[in-house]
Design a protein around this motif. Structure first.
Motif, mmCIF file in Angstrom:
data_model
loop_
_atom_site.group_PDB
_atom_site.id
_atom_site.type_symbol
_atom_site.label_atom_id
_atom_site.label_comp_id
_atom_site.label_asym_id
_atom_site.label_seq_id
_atom_site.Cartn_x
_atom_site.Cartn_y
_atom_site.Cartn_z
ATOM 1 N N ALA A 1 33.880 -26.667 37.250
ATOM 2 C CA ALA A 1 34.063 -27.888 38.159
ATOM 3 C C ALA A 1 35.954 -28.488 38.119
ATOM 4 O O ALA A 1 36.215 -28.911 38.685
ATOM 5 N N TYR B 1 38.160 -30.850 46.283
ATOM 6 C CA TYR B 1 37.409 -30.144 46.122
ATOM 7 C C TYR B 1 36.562 -31.325 45.853
ATOM 8 O O TYR B 1 37.112 -32.348 44.737
ATOM 9 N N SER C 1 32.792 -32.111 43.619
ATOM 10 C CA SER C 1 31.852 -31.402 42.744
ATOM 11 C C SER C 1 30.934 -31.876 42.608
ATOM 12 O O SER C 1 31.132 -33.326 42.254
ATOM 13 N N ASN D 1 28.119 -31.189 40.196
ATOM 14 C CA ASN D 1 28.765 -31.168 38.818
ATOM 15 C C ASN D 1 28.474 -32.766 37.774
ATOM 16 O O ASN D 1 29.700 -33.272 38.177
ATOM 17 N N LYS E 1 30.017 -26.169 44.900
ATOM 18 C CA LYS E 1 31.407 -27.151 46.052
ATOM 19 C C LYS E 1 30.259 -28.029 46.795
ATOM 20 O O LYS E 1 29.552 -27.585 48.067
#
Length: 457
Positions: free
Chosen positions: A366, A375, A377, A379, A169
């Motif tokens: 994710a 949120y 990410s 990623n 996160k």
């Protein structure tokens, strides 16, 4: 001066302007509009397909500890539910107090640590490894990390070259959110520099609304104010030096940053509830009082990261419509770009625990998490269309575009006792500064005394 591995690791991030520049461009190009664009094919999420292979874990039970509450906790539990569905394992969420590293220590001492813990501080990962609480990340999770994460994000979870944590996160901590109705009524515009920010605050004040909401009861919000000003004003090299305590908190650069922050803190009429009132306001309420009350809220702006979106939703407001965002204004030549994040760390070796780390490092997790809102990410392979609106999509795009080009939260790089403990160290000193922003030298001395002890220990 002695520097531990986790202090040196802050140097993986080089430069700061890219995140801010990309963010400014993407927010402007999407017009700050939170609605999904029907003309952009990326606005339609791809069909969900499982891309990560997980073992069957029927009958296995694990516990996961984190400090998250409210919507943030509820959103994470949806991710855990998906893991349960795919593996057959049973996951119990354990609410933990802040700082979580103290909670982990108590649980380890009692012989019942959670299997996995989510920790926000780089220093906490190092501390857990030093005390032999943390277990190395397995090969499957490392493969997901190598495929999906920029090297800088991987390195943040390493201690002495071994992967001990997965940063699942992220947070862009260089954002100021504003009530669109307040800005429209006041005729205020989004500022790009600190001087323009103070002018905008005056414009909002003149319209009859207090300009800024500050969650001063939570000392970490104040460290974020300081870090953004310091990074922009003093520059990345000084930022790295102060983060590693290679220069003292009595350095003139710290005086300059506190003096700049004092321009805001010194105007009690600009702060919702005044200085003393702000010290009683916790972070969630600082957002709530900015986006409730129609066009007469308690404040027109609130500073914090992308995760503010969760609290905006809890206030029954809509990101991109009622709430918009602009990058933290430049104090020096360039706007700052400060990032934070939470890392998943294994405390009990198990097949299910390693599988959860693998899942959390995947694009599957994710994207599911991103759909919930609030949120961000790290990623790089997560589908941007999973984010619920253009504002959050733009923030995510800026983070991924930056790669390794960012600075990690300074207080989260510090020893826990200085940078991450309520009522102590940097949190306490900056709360004292909010209470009385006139005596900069006294606060500098207080910060240096606390830092010197913490880094020595």
């Amino acid at each position: 001066m002695r520097r531990s591995h986790w202090q040196r690791r802050g140097r993986v991030q080089v430069g700061a302007a890219v995140v801010a520049g990309v963010l400014a461009f993407t927010l402007t190009s999407c017009g700050g509009d939170g609605g999904d664009s029907t003309d952009d094919p990326k606005s339609t999420p791809k069909e969900s397909k499982a891309s990560v292979q997980l073992p069957k874990l029927d009958g296995e039970e694990i516990s996961v500890a984190a400090v998250w509450t409210g919507a943030e906790q509820a959103n994470f539990k949806k991710v855990l539910k998906e893991f349960e569905k795919r593996t057959g394992a049973k996951v119990t969420f354990v609410p933990a107090p802040d700082p979580i590293i103290n909670f982990i220590g108590a649980k380890v001492a009692g012989g019942s640590p959670p299997d996995v813990a989510l920790v926000p501080q780089v220093g906490a990962v190092k501390q857990a490894v030093d005390k032999k609480w943390a277990k190395p990340v397995g090969a499957e999770a490392q493969a997901e990390l190598g495929k999906n994460f920029a090297q800088g994000w991987q390195d943040l979870g390493k201690v002495d070259g071994t992967q001990y944590a997965v940063y699942v996160k992220a947070a862009n901590k260089s954002l100021i959110w504003y009530n669109t109705k307040v800005f429209e009524n006041a005729g205020a515009t989004e500022p790009k520099t600190w001087d323009e920010f103070m002018t905008t605050a005056q414009t909002v004040y003149d319209s009859g609304v207090t300009p800024v909401s500050i969650g001063g009861a939570d000392g970490w919000t104040l460290t974020d104010w300081f870090e953004n000003i310091y990074l922009s004003q003093a520059g990345p090299e000084k930022y790295d030096q102060l983060a590693a305590h290679e220069i003292k908190w009595t350095d003139p650069s710290v005086k300059d940053a506190l003096t700049t922050l004092g321009e805001l803190f010194g105007k009690k009429d600009f702060i919702a509830g005044g200085n003393e009132g702000a010290l009683q306001v916790e972070f969630p309420r600082s957002v709530e009082q900015t986006f409730t009350g129609g066009d007469q809220p308690k404040a027109g702006m609130v500073f914090e990261g992308d995760f503010v979106g969760v609290n905006v939703a809890e206030a029954k407001a809509e990101v991109g419509v009622d709430a918009k965002v602009f990058p933290f204004p430049a104090v020096g030549d360039k706007a700052p770009a400060v990032s934070g994040g939470e890392a998943a760390m294994l405390l009990k070796e198990s097949k299910a625990g390693q599988a959860l780390l693998t899942f959390l490092a995947s694009s599957d997790a994710a994207e599911l998490w991103a759909k919930q809102g609030g949120y961000l990410s790290p990623n790089k392979n997560a589908d941007l269309a999973a984010y619920p609106n253009d504002v959050q999509r733009a923030i995510a795009k800026a983070l991924i575009a930056a790669g390794d080009d960012f600075r990690f939260d300074m207080s989260d790089q510090a020893p826990q006792s200085f940078g991450g403990t309520p009522g102590k160290g940097e949190w306490k000193a900056l709360q004292d500064f909010l209470r009385n922003p006139k005596d900069v030298a006294k606060i500098q001395a207080q910060l240096e005394a606390d830092a010197a002890k913490a880094y020595k220990d």
